[in-house]
Design an enzyme around this catalytic site. Sequence first.
Site, PDB file in Angstrom:
ATOM      1  N   LEU A  78       4.608  41.839  22.350  1.00  0.00           N
ATOM      2  CA  LEU A  78       3.180  41.465  22.597  1.00  0.00           C
ATOM      3  C   LEU A  78       2.882  41.183  24.287  1.00  0.00           C
ATOM      4  O   LEU A  78       1.765  41.475  24.602  1.00  0.00           O
ATOM      5  CB  LEU A  78       2.650  40.406  21.862  1.00  0.00           C
TER       6      LEU A  78
ATOM      7  N   PHE B 139       9.136  32.665  31.055  1.00  0.00           N
ATOM      8  CA  PHE B 139      10.588  32.717  30.753  1.00  0.00           C
ATOM      9  C   PHE B 139      10.892  33.609  29.462  1.00  0.00           C
ATOM     10  O   PHE B 139      12.095  33.357  29.070  1.00  0.00           O
ATOM     11  CB  PHE B 139      11.188  31.337  30.541  1.00  0.00           C
TER      12      PHE B 139
ATOM     13  N   VAL C 238       7.374  38.161  24.427  1.00  0.00           N
ATOM     14  CA  VAL C 238       6.799  37.629  22.876  1.00  0.00           C
ATOM     15  C   VAL C 238       6.599  38.996  22.115  1.00  0.00           C
ATOM     16  O   VAL C 238       6.159  39.930  22.620  1.00  0.00           O
ATOM     17  CB  VAL C 238       5.541  36.892  23.320  1.00  0.00           C
TER      18      VAL C 238
ATOM     19  N   LYS D 215       8.637  34.074  20.468  1.00  0.00           N
ATOM     20  CA  LYS D 215       8.807  34.094  21.714  1.00  0.00           C
ATOM     21  C   LYS D 215      10.204  33.908  21.953  1.00  0.00           C
ATOM     22  O   LYS D 215      11.089  33.081  21.712  1.00  0.00           O
ATOM     23  CB  LYS D 215       8.212  32.918  22.593  1.00  0.00           C
TER      24      LYS D 215
ATOM     25  N   ASP E 223       0.088  25.355  33.904  1.00  0.00           N
ATOM     26  CA  ASP E 223       0.324  26.991  33.959  1.00  0.00           C
ATOM     27  C   ASP E 223      -1.301  27.477  33.155  1.00  0.00           C
ATOM     28  O   ASP E 223      -0.919  28.528  32.434  1.00  0.00           O
ATOM     29  CB  ASP E 223       1.398  27.655  33.587  1.00  0.00           C
TER      30      ASP E 223
END
Length: 834
Positions: free
Chosen positions: A519, A524, A527, A541, A638
Amino acid sequence: MVSPFLLFICFILFAIPFPRNCHALGNLTAGQTLNLTETIASATNAFVLGFFIPRGSPSQGRYLGIWYYDVPQTVVWVANRESPIPANDSGAVLLLPNNGSLSILDGNGRKVWSVGDLPGSGSDAFAELQDSGNLVITQSNRANRVWESFRYPTDTFLPNMQFIVNTRTSESVLWRSWKSPVDPAPGPFSLGLDRYGQQLYLWNGSVPIWRSGPLRGRTFTGISNMSDFSIFGFNPMQVGDEYSISLAPNFTALTRFALEYTGEIKEYEWSSSNKSWNQAWLQFTTPCDFYDRCGDFSVCYQDRPEECECLTGFKRSSGGCVRQRPIGCVDKNSSGADAGWNSGNFEPLLRMKPPDHGTLNQSIVGQEGCQQWCLSNCSCTAYAYAQGMGCLVWNEKLVDLQQFMGVDDGISLYIRLDSQKKKSPAVIYGTTLASAAICAVGLYLLWRYWGRLKSFSRKPKVGDGLKEAQSSDITSLQLVTHGSIGPINARDEESHQLPLIDFNTLRAATNDFSDANKLGEGGFGLVYKGKLPEGREIAVKRLSRSSGQGLAEFMNEVKLIAKFQHRNLVKLLACCIEKQEKMLIYEYMPNKSLDAFLFDPAFSRQLDWEKRFRIVQGIAKGLLYLHQDSRLKVVHRDLKPSNILLDATLNPKISDFGIARIFGADQSQVNTTRVVGTYGYMSPEYALEGRFSIKSDVFSFGVLVLEIVSGQKMTRFYHEELLLNLLGYSWKLWKEGNALELLDPSLEGQCSEMEVLKCINVGLLCVQDEATDRPSMCAVIQMLNSEAANFCEPQMPAYYSRRRLLDNSSSSSDAYPIRSRTVNGLTVSEVNPR
Ligand SMILES: *[C@@H]1O[C@H](CO)[C@@H](O)[C@H](O)[C@H]1NC(C)=O
Ligand SMILES: *[C@@H]1O[C@H](CO)[C@@H](O)[C@H](O)[C@H]1NC(C)=O
Ligand SMILES: *[C@@H]1O[C@H](CO)[C@@H](O)[C@H](O)[C@H]1NC(C)=O
Ligand SMILES: *[C@@H]1O[C@H](CO)[C@@H](O)[C@H](O)[C@H]1NC(C)=O
Ligand SMILES: *[C@@H]1O[C@H](CO)[C@@H](O)[C@H](O)[C@H]1NC(C)=O
Ligand SMILES: *[C@@H]1O[C@H](CO)[C@@H](O)[C@H](O)[C@H]1NC(C)=O
Ligand SMILES: *[C@@H]1O[C@H](CO)[C@@H](O)[C@H](O)[C@H]1NC(C)=O
Ligand SMILES: *[C@@H]1O[C@H](CO)[C@@H](O)[C@H](O)[C@H]1NC(C)=O
Ligand SMILES: *[C@@H]1O[C@H](CO)[C@@H](O)[C@H](O)[C@H]1NC(C)=O
Ligand SMILES: *[C@@H]1O[C@H](CO)[C@@H](O)[C@H](O)[C@H]1NC(C)=O
Ligand SMILES: *[C@@H]1O[C@H](CO)[C@@H](O)[C@H](O)[C@H]1NC(C)=O
Ligand SMILES: CC(=O)N[C@H]1CO[C@H](CO)[C@@H](O)[C@@H]1O
């Protein structure tokens, strides 16, 4: 001859049921009266006190009441509920006498209703309608509060009210329904706290028909999906003998909870665009919500055809279920020896509404202690423990059991089994996670999400291999030491339980992590989209194995998200820790992330203004929850369009907490030498000096808002002629009064100019250079919800002036004086502080 009917019509037309602005006194002082057409308005005209006739009332009797100034005919309080002023009496008044009490006198001067004994000569008696809707009578120069209407409510709970019970006298403030829509006399339904102050009950006469369950933290354990309808939650408080529960302060929405004459509790929110009350919540959503639907020891399942089923070890009988075999427990004798002792044999039931008549002990800490407390008494039939609630045990019958559907709902309830069904404690609390956890988590998930499947046993059995990994279990694997994660103190550790799922299941689900299933890339890790054998879609993830730092981030994310409950934050379903692999399993979002829509010309048209505005509001709510409404104070660090996921209804959900930081209660700012975030969304003090706070997230939010309005990507937009980035360009247009030019052309003509300007104004306030100038998310939400379009004038945004300075020396087309560096080939960039 005029027909009586016509007379009646004339009367209806000319009677003013809700007199308004006729003569708005501000308050009543001693000796003053209020006649039938005069009204008292609160200081900022939020509420009005006066006489009214319920709309459609056949008798046309008058009542003294409080209603909203701006909202037509919504009465929130009635004084003389049982003794209306007859229609032919035009001489009645409300009198605040020099002595005696606040009274309604009829035309003949007879007292119809009175409250508040004013002792002695109450010559400085003063009655005031406050902006909260509270009518307060004071004395002695307003120092001494004699009476207030919030203590004597009728059928409406307003945001500043409190549910109150006196734990010594067991007296409780009760809300009582109207008898009918046209008759304010008390009906059969009443609502209030029970004598132990644990939970709210709704009674029909003296029979309970609904209850809220005790509070866990700020939400009621017996209400399904509660975080969806109240992001602010409720606050319990004990002052002297009085235990009270109030809505969290600063609840600003125009909202009310009404106990309807039908016995329903409805939460309404005022929609100023629709000019109507929208129902936001209702306490009866399924038959299981009715009190004691299934009888003793029987659980109500809203998703099963049988609805009522006996607990394990119980069989059906009249009035519910009874135990099949005696529990096999012998009470400790006086010497304390425990012959024949039943050493603890419990079946866990997840997502349960706690049964009624529990005994709460808040001084017992930890599940172990709670279990011990239950085991120490043979009459104990079940226990439940949750942080923020305490230890609940049940010593007799279990009544009003219900299992919820929402993943975060209810609590884990441990039912005591008879000794024959004893299972090895090693299975229940096995320290070897591997075998117990991994072999049948698939089964667990199956049960958890597809409990409906007939082929499976009615309830999860511990023997099925169910293993709930608590965060403490994860840490006990010693994958990580506590200190490196951040200031989580033991008090904050939630007992939220997160299922583990095994690696092979995930490998199968994602087609061996094939590229086709990819995806995207998050901080880090990669996904993947996955599909469990039963058909549920998930997002996996997978942390990149190479990144050494990823582990800390992983644990951070697990610990953080497992605690969150909010419709604007992405939900973590499970995790996987096996050998070198660390994975997080999320709910799958069919619409991917916001940037996929916003910056793609083919899709951006789908996001019309209404949807964009809802997305802005949703993100703001999610962020507010992170900053101040969850039990932790979290800075996301973020925030950017690719971290905003959209569900099927385009409801935004904030995701990727890989670099989020938990702040201690007294911490407002952190200095770091390791600046991690994304180019374009980092506030200047963070990017340049390594200082971050909740105001850094506010900055990122501001950038997001401007991107959503303009459809321009911050890092791509650069006005060549004006040498301005998106922030500078927006501010320039704003200053020139041309802010609407910023609007995405595909939105033209379909939106409310006021909302657009409001958003741009908020966006610009959020990206101001000085962190202290930026509004809090609470203020942002207030501004977004407010009717006015102009707030503060924004100062020059960050990066604007710096850019100017740099223009002379640099011809770089970078919009920022920041050098970005990609970490591990992912979207995270790092900036070294100067
Ligand atoms: C009472 O109301 C009057 C207006 O009728 C207002 O001038 C006055 O300030 C009010 N007094 C207080 C104490 O609010
Ligand atoms: C109430 O008092 C106002 C003036 O104070 C007067 O104009 C009005 O007619 C009175 N209404 C009634 C019903 O007496
Ligand atoms: C109102 O009408 C009732 C009877 O309908 C009568 O008994 C009463 O005296 C009247 N009151 C006034 C103030 O006229
Ligand atoms: C209140 O004062 C009035 C006269 O001002 C007097 O007639 C009445 O008896 C007093 N009532 C009480 C309860 O003191
Ligand atoms: C309340 O109780 C009455 C009789 O006591 C009953 O007729 C009515 O259906 C009940 N209403 C609800 C909503 O339970
Ligand atoms: C306004 O009303 C319509 C239909 O009555 C409803 O669909 C819509 O959600 C309402 N809007 C708001 C903001 O409540
Ligand atoms: C308590 O149990 C112990 C051990 O079974 C026994 O020796 C003792 O007599 C018992 N005490 C009483 C008061 O029953
Ligand atoms: C709660 O538990 C504590 C510690 O076990 C105990 O001392 C206390 O008596 C209990 N309180 C109640 C009300 O049972
Ligand atoms: C067990 O609980 C019951 C009900 O609360 C209580 O009456 C009884 O005294 C308790 N027994 C022991 C041994 O604590
Ligand atoms: C709560 O949410 C779950 C899933 O999110 C849904 O199935 C259920 O119907 C909801 N319950 C209520 C009462 O809204
Ligand atoms: C962060 O740095 C500033 C100066 O740059 C200093 O005043 C402040 O005390 C520091 N805060 C912490 C928590 O170290
Ligand atoms: C933002 C805001 O309105 N904050 C207020 C919340 O409530 C406390 C006390 O009730 C006030 O002191 C704050 O100003």
